[in-house]
Design a protein around this motif. Structure first.
Motif, PDB file in Angstrom:
ATOM      1  N   ARG A  57      13.283  60.010  33.482  1.00 56.23           N
ATOM      2  CA  ARG A  57      12.745  60.841  32.411  1.00 56.23           C
ATOM      3  C   ARG A  57      12.347  59.972  31.217  1.00 56.23           C
ATOM      4  O   ARG A  57      12.762  58.817  31.112  1.00 56.23           O
ATOM      5  N   SER A  58      11.573  60.540  30.319  1.00 54.41           N
ATOM      6  CA  SER A  58      11.139  59.823  29.125  1.00 54.41           C
ATOM      7  C   SER A  58      12.349  59.273  28.374  1.00 54.41           C
ATOM      8  O   SER A  58      13.336  59.978  28.162  1.00 54.41           O
ATOM      9  N   GLY A  59      12.280  57.997  28.008  1.00 53.43           N
ATOM     10  CA  GLY A  59      13.386  57.342  27.316  1.00 53.43           C
ATOM     11  C   GLY A  59      14.293  56.565  28.244  1.00 53.43           C
ATOM     12  O   GLY A  59      15.067  55.709  27.796  1.00 53.43           O
ATOM     13  N   ASP A  60      14.210  56.849  29.564  1.00 52.09           N
ATOM     14  CA  ASP A  60      15.005  56.099  30.541  1.00 52.09           C
ATOM     15  C   ASP A  60      14.378  54.723  30.767  1.00 52.09           C
ATOM     16  O   ASP A  60      13.241  54.455  30.367  1.00 52.09           O
ATOM     17  N   THR A  61      15.132  53.848  31.427  1.00 56.45           N
ATOM     18  CA  THR A  61      14.683  52.483  31.682  1.00 56.45           C
ATOM     19  C   THR A  61      14.841  52.145  33.162  1.00 56.45           C
ATOM     20  O   THR A  61      15.838  52.516  33.779  1.00 56.45           O
ATOM     21  N   ILE A  62      13.854  51.457  33.716  1.00 57.82           N
ATOM     22  CA  ILE A  62      13.960  50.922  35.074  1.00 57.82           C
ATOM     23  C   ILE A  62      13.888  49.403  34.980  1.00 57.82           C
ATOM     24  O   ILE A  62      12.943  48.867  34.401  1.00 57.82           O
ATOM     25  N   VAL A  63      14.883  48.735  35.554  1.00 58.41           N
ATOM     26  CA  VAL A  63      14.957  47.277  35.479  1.00 58.41           C
ATOM     27  C   VAL A  63      14.709  46.676  36.864  1.00 58.41           C
ATOM     28  O   VAL A  63      15.316  47.109  37.849  1.00 58.41           O
ATOM     29  N   PHE A  64      13.826  45.686  36.919  1.00 62.65           N
ATOM     30  CA  PHE A  64      13.523  44.959  38.149  1.00 62.65           C
ATOM     31  C   PHE A  64      13.822  43.479  37.927  1.00 62.65           C
ATOM     32  O   PHE A  64      13.591  42.962  36.830  1.00 62.65           O
ATOM     33  N   GLY A  88       6.619  57.521  28.909  1.00 63.04           N
ATOM     34  CA  GLY A  88       7.675  57.083  28.003  1.00 63.04           C
ATOM     35  C   GLY A  88       8.830  56.392  28.699  1.00 63.04           C
ATOM     36  O   GLY A  88       9.932  56.294  28.145  1.00 63.04           O
ATOM     37  N   ILE A  89       8.594  55.890  29.907  1.00 61.08           N
ATOM     38  CA  ILE A  89       9.621  55.163  30.653  1.00 61.08           C
ATOM     39  C   ILE A  89       9.570  53.684  30.274  1.00 61.08           C
ATOM     40  O   ILE A  89       8.496  53.085  30.249  1.00 61.08           O
ATOM     41  N   GLU A  90      10.719  53.101  29.963  1.00 64.91           N
ATOM     42  CA  GLU A  90      10.782  51.668  29.666  1.00 64.91           C
ATOM     43  C   GLU A  90      10.881  50.881  30.977  1.00 64.91           C
ATOM     44  O   GLU A  90      11.720  51.192  31.830  1.00 64.91           O
ATOM     45  N   LEU A  91      10.043  49.880  31.139  1.00 67.28           N
ATOM     46  CA  LEU A  91      10.076  49.008  32.312  1.00 67.28           C
ATOM     47  C   LEU A  91      10.471  47.612  31.875  1.00 67.28           C
ATOM     48  O   LEU A  91       9.916  47.070  30.917  1.00 67.28           O
ATOM     49  N   VAL A  92      11.436  47.037  32.595  1.00 69.07           N
ATOM     50  CA  VAL A  92      11.923  45.692  32.275  1.00 69.07           C
ATOM     51  C   VAL A  92      11.818  44.825  33.516  1.00 69.07           C
ATOM     52  O   VAL A  92      12.311  45.195  34.586  1.00 69.07           O
ATOM     53  N   PHE A  93      11.172  43.672  33.385  1.00 72.25           N
ATOM     54  CA  PHE A  93      11.045  42.706  34.469  1.00 72.25           C
ATOM     55  C   PHE A  93      11.732  41.424  34.005  1.00 72.25           C
ATOM     56  O   PHE A  93      11.212  40.716  33.139  1.00 72.25           O
ATOM     57  N   LEU A  94      12.888  41.127  34.567  1.00 68.45           N
ATOM     58  CA  LEU A  94      13.697  40.012  34.069  1.00 68.45           C
ATOM     59  C   LEU A  94      12.977  38.679  34.151  1.00 68.45           C
ATOM     60  O   LEU A  94      13.142  37.825  33.278  1.00 68.45           O
ATOM     61  N   LYS A  95      12.176  38.470  35.167  1.00 73.86           N
ATOM     62  CA  LYS A  95      11.487  37.188  35.339  1.00 73.86           C
ATOM     63  C   LYS A  95      10.110  37.161  34.669  1.00 73.86           C
ATOM     64  O   LYS A  95       9.495  36.103  34.569  1.00 73.86           O
ATOM     65  N   GLU A  96       9.613  38.318  34.266  1.00 69.24           N
ATOM     66  CA  GLU A  96       8.316  38.376  33.588  1.00 69.24           C
ATOM     67  C   GLU A  96       8.426  39.252  32.337  1.00 69.24           C
ATOM     68  O   GLU A  96       7.751  40.289  32.233  1.00 69.24           O
ATOM     69  N   PRO A  97       9.265  38.857  31.380  1.00 70.27           N
ATOM     70  CA  PRO A  97       9.476  39.703  30.196  1.00 70.27           C
ATOM     71  C   PRO A  97       8.220  39.931  29.363  1.00 70.27           C
ATOM     72  O   PRO A  97       8.166  40.876  28.580  1.00 70.27           O
ATOM     73  N   HIS A  98       7.208  39.081  29.564  1.00 69.64           N
ATOM     74  CA  HIS A  98       5.981  39.234  28.783  1.00 69.64           C
ATOM     75  C   HIS A  98       5.203  40.487  29.160  1.00 69.64           C
ATOM     76  O   HIS A  98       4.274  40.881  28.437  1.00 69.64           O
ATOM     77  N   ILE A  99       5.564  41.152  30.284  1.00 67.49           N
ATOM     78  CA  ILE A  99       4.879  42.402  30.626  1.00 67.49           C
ATOM     79  C   ILE A  99       5.824  43.601  30.556  1.00 67.49           C
ATOM     80  O   ILE A  99       5.478  44.684  31.033  1.00 67.49           O
ATOM     81  N   THR A 101       7.371  46.890  29.133  1.00 67.03           N
ATOM     82  CA  THR A 101       6.640  47.914  28.377  1.00 67.03           C
ATOM     83  C   THR A 101       6.866  47.773  26.877  1.00 67.03           C
ATOM     84  O   THR A 101       5.980  48.088  26.083  1.00 67.03           O
ATOM     85  N   ALA A 102       8.028  47.273  26.464  1.00 67.13           N
ATOM     86  CA  ALA A 102       8.282  47.073  25.037  1.00 67.13           C
ATOM     87  C   ALA A 102       7.319  46.034  24.466  1.00 67.13           C
ATOM     88  O   ALA A 102       6.800  46.180  23.350  1.00 67.13           O
ATOM     89  N   THR A 103       7.064  44.980  25.252  1.00 65.57           N
ATOM     90  CA  THR A 103       6.127  43.945  24.817  1.00 65.57           C
ATOM     91  C   THR A 103       4.704  44.478  24.789  1.00 65.57           C
ATOM     92  O   THR A 103       3.931  44.202  23.860  1.00 65.57           O
ATOM     93  N   TYR A 104       4.361  45.247  25.810  1.00 60.73           N
ATOM     94  CA  TYR A 104       3.025  45.844  25.882  1.00 60.73           C
ATOM     95  C   TYR A 104       2.810  46.795  24.709  1.00 60.73           C
ATOM     96  O   TYR A 104       1.754  46.790  24.054  1.00 60.73           O
ATOM     97  N   LYS A 105       3.823  47.595  24.413  1.00 66.62           N
ATOM     98  CA  LYS A 105       3.738  48.540  23.305  1.00 66.62           C
ATOM     99  C   LYS A 105       3.558  47.806  21.974  1.00 66.62           C
ATOM    100  O   LYS A 105       2.787  48.217  21.115  1.00 66.62           O
ATOM    101  N   GLN A 106       4.273  46.689  21.834  1.00 69.22           N
ATOM    102  CA  GLN A 106       4.166  45.899  20.610  1.00 69.22           C
ATOM    103  C   GLN A 106       2.771  45.314  20.458  1.00 69.22           C
ATOM    104  O   GLN A 106       2.198  45.290  19.367  1.00 69.22           O
TER     105      GLN A 106
END
Length: 233
Positions: A57-64, A88-99, A101-106
């Protein structure tokens, strides 16, 4: 309701160790709900990921652990990324933090405000458009690299087979030999149940992957099923 952090781990073969991905995710997000699965394809039957996508759901996070764990198909990966971002889902890629969603949003929020001067605003709008394009391009490159790894592997495999054939080595099942039929019955069951040819939802490529057989074997079994159906009519 508290936001949920999902951790998704995937390996391509049972011989690989999935624990490394789990450790990496839990080290960064100790409360992550971990989902693990083994899947050899790029798109089909990722039941674990599909379940997360239904629940998130919106506000949740998926980490890869890496972008390749989300998708190794560039078009599918980019589409999924943008759909989740828009929800509104946060996506986190540990090996590619530059993509992330927080970085993209910024990157998108770095737009320069218009100043009210017609000529200056044209340049500002152009600059903002470039910033958005550059941010999106980073995402496309990441998923493109993940797909390239798969394409390169397929190419190396094909080249290896051709090299072996040129050296006179036998490739595949010798003519006249009996095929291993231990997987035949389960594969036929999968085909009957899931193929679009019999009212299911999977096309030929997807159905062959679901049955864990080659396309050639899939069509062999398909012909047998269709012949059996004709005989029973």
């Amino acid at each position: 309701m508290m936001n949920v952090i999902y951790g998704y781990c995937r390996i391509s073969t049972k011989k690989q160790n999935i624990e490394r991905q789990e450790r990496n995710i839990l080290a960064a997000f100790p409360t992550a709900r971990i989902t693990k699965e083994t899947y050899t394809g790029t798109k089909l039957n990722r039941r674990g990921l599909d379940k997360i996508l239904r629940e998130v759901r919106s506000g949740d996070t998926i980490v890869f652990d890496s972008v390749s764990r989300m998708s190794r198909n560039a078009i599918e990966g980019i589409e999924m990324y943008m759909q989740l971002y828009d929800k509104g889902i946060e996506l986190v890629f540990l090996k590619e933090p530059h993509i992330n969603t927080a970085t993209y949003k910024q990157a998108l929020s770095n737009s320069v405000e218009l100043v009210g001067n017609e000529i200056a605003d044209i340049y500002i709008e152009a600059t903002n458009k470039v910033l958005r394009l550059l941010a999106t391009k980073q995402i496309e490159l990441a998923f493109g690299q993940a797909q390239k790894e798969v394409d390169d592997l397929h190419q190396r495999t094909a080249e290896g087979i051709e090299t072996a054939r040129r050296k006179g080595k036998r490739i595949g099942t010798p003519q006249g030999s009996v095929l291993n039929v231990k997987k035949k019955a389960p594969a036929i069951t999968v085909i009957r149940k899931n193929s679009v040819r019999f009212g299911g939802t999977l096309n030929d490529t997807q159905c062959a992957a679901a049955a864990k057989i080659s396309r050639k074997t899939f069509y062999k079994y398909l012909n047998e099923i269709e012949k059996e159906n004709e005989d029973n009519e």
